[in-house]
Design an enzyme around this catalytic site. Structure first.
Site, short mmCIF file in Angstrom:
data_model
loop_
_atom_site.label_atom_id
_atom_site.label_comp_id
_atom_site.label_asym_id
_atom_site.label_seq_id
_atom_site.Cartn_x
_atom_site.Cartn_y
_atom_site.Cartn_z
N ASP A 1 12.26 -37.80 -44.70
CA ASP A 1 12.87 -38.91 -43.96
C ASP A 1 13.96 -38.37 -43.04
O ASP A 1 14.94 -37.78 -43.49
CB ASP A 1 13.46 -39.90 -44.96
CG ASP A 1 13.93 -41.19 -44.29
OD1 ASP A 1 13.75 -41.33 -43.07
OD2 ASP A 1 14.49 -42.04 -45.01
N ASP B 1 10.00 -42.22 -38.27
CA ASP B 1 10.93 -41.18 -38.70
C ASP B 1 10.72 -40.71 -40.13
O ASP B 1 11.59 -40.03 -40.69
CB ASP B 1 12.37 -41.66 -38.52
CG ASP B 1 12.65 -42.93 -39.32
OD1 ASP B 1 11.70 -43.55 -39.83
OD2 ASP B 1 13.84 -43.30 -39.44
N GLU B 2 9.61 -41.04 -40.74
CA GLU B 2 9.37 -40.60 -42.12
C GLU B 2 7.87 -40.39 -42.36
O GLU B 2 7.04 -41.06 -41.75
CB GLU B 2 9.95 -41.58 -43.13
CG GLU B 2 9.54 -43.02 -42.90
CD GLU B 2 10.28 -43.98 -43.83
OE1 GLU B 2 10.30 -43.71 -45.05
OE2 GLU B 2 10.80 -45.00 -43.34
#
Length: 399
Positions: free
Chosen positions: A9, A105-106
């Site tokens: 993350d 974003d992860e």
């Protein structure tokens, strides 16, 4: 043998990218936010200095500046975020092809069979990924290491920024169970409140609760959370190269001024339904559920949905269903700041070719067939002359 799942993350992703573009932003409280002049004044991300001032994601710019008057707001640059996200995932692919993005974003990584584990332990591999992403791209990541997705996700959330957290089976009882239920993936506010009404506040209390009772009270979501609390999650990590199934198609609009009444709102609903219908056709799918999200000027949000009698991709049917939801669940005198229409429960268009219902009104069936031919013709004109060549009117206002 347990799997080895990582959840990587990126920390403060949008803000980190903006700081790379403008290093001076690292020295001031900064937030990535929509343009207040366009009525998109929401905090999307913030840097560490802004976080220390109490600035929170999803609050308004006005609320954030009450806490932090010196807050610097910058507009989002989504293409930059998407590009860096692709490059970071490409780095992950050096270790495994089982890289499953879970947002921009992860990502989840299944490294069970990775050759890298022949030369290092899973925590050491997580540390190597953190180092490489930081040194290569200037972004920090937190990594959760576990035997299933849900606990790997919990691990990456447990310590931020730039940290590795291991949750093996021994840590399930010592680290996970004391945490609040809200720390579990998909444990939203309403679910948490329902569990609290049952006297369940921690993950450990949920794990020890009667599974049938939790399932009876909360349905499938409750049973899923009970399994998560007990470390039971067999969901696989998809390959990066595997096509992602389309789950829904939606479009939203935040208005430059608040809209009140059907006469003002119907054209907006029609325009959104048109965009959704175009995308359904582009993906050769139809929907069996229409969802409508309504947001007030004070950011109160109402979301309702309607199951359809038949699968559709028709603009007119999407519009009328959304308008019916609006009439049923929103006061005509109440202003609307934003609307979102989503087509859900998708089925392939080929499979949606239904047999004639013996109880369906022949006149209604003929009407739908005529409407379908009309919208096929509109799609054909647009395909030949461009999207702007023809558009739908808002239709008649119900009296």
């Amino acid at each position: 043998m347990d799997r080895v799942i990582l959840h990587c993350d990126c920390n403060g992703f949008y803000a980190s990218v903006e700081e790379m573009q403008q290093p001076a932003l690292r020295q001031v409280p900064m937030a990535v936010a929509g343009d207040p002049d366009s009525r998109h004044g929401i905090i999307l991300a913030k840097n560490e200095l802004a976080r220390r001032c109490g600035v929170q994601t999803a609050e308004t710019i006005w609320q954030a500046r009450c806490k932090c008057p010196e807050l610097v707001c910058v507009p989002p640059h989504h293409e930059l975020y998407r590009d860096l996200s692709r490059r970071i995932n490409t780095l992950y692919l050096e270790y495994t092809d089982l890289v499953d993005p879970f947002g921009i974003d992860e990502s989840f990584l299944d490294v069970t069979g990775s050759p890298a584990l022949k030369r290092m332990t899973p925590p050491a591999l997580a540390d190597e990924l953190r180092r490489r992403v930081r040194e290569t791209y200037g972004v920090t990541i937190s990594v959760g290491v576990s035997f299933c997705r849900v606990l790997a996700k919990l691990g990456s959330d447990y310590r931020k920024p730039d940290a590795t957290t291991v949750i093996g089976r021994p840590e399930l009882e010592t680290l996970v169970w004391p945490l609040p239920v809200s720390a579990l993936l998909y444990a939203g506010r309403r679910t948490t409140e329902a569990l609290e009404a049952m006297g369940i506040r921690t993950i450990g209390q949920l794990a020890a609760a009667d599974r049938l009772e939790v399932g009876c009270r909360l349905g499938k979501a409750g049973d899923q959370l009970w399994r998560y609390a007990n470390g039971q999650d067999s969901e696989r990590v998809r390959s990066w190269y595997e096509p992602r199934p389309l789950k829904s198609v939606g479009n939203g609009m935040t208005f430059r001024r608040d809209l009140t009444g059907e006469a003002a709102l119907r054209p907006a609903v029609s325009a959104l339904a048109d965009q959704v219908a175009v995308r359904l056709r582009a993906h050769s799918v139809r929907c069996t559920t229409v969802q409508l999200q309504i947001k007030s000027p004070t950011f109160r949000t109402v979301q309702r949905q309607q199951k359809l009698a038949h699968a559709t991709w028709l603009h007119r049917e999407l519009t009328e269903t959304a308008m019916a939801l609006l009439r049923a669940h929103w006061s005509p005198a109440a202003p609307v700041r934003a609307l979102t229409i989503t087509a859900a429960d998708l089925v392939p268009a080929a499979e949606a070719a239904e047999q004639a219902d013996l109880f369906e009104d022949p006149a209604e069936r003929a009407r739908r067939e005529k409407l379908s031919r009309l919208e096929d013709a509109v799609a054909g004109i647009r395909g030949r002359y461009g999207r702007g060549a023809i558009s739908y009117g808002p239709g008649k206002q119900e009296k």
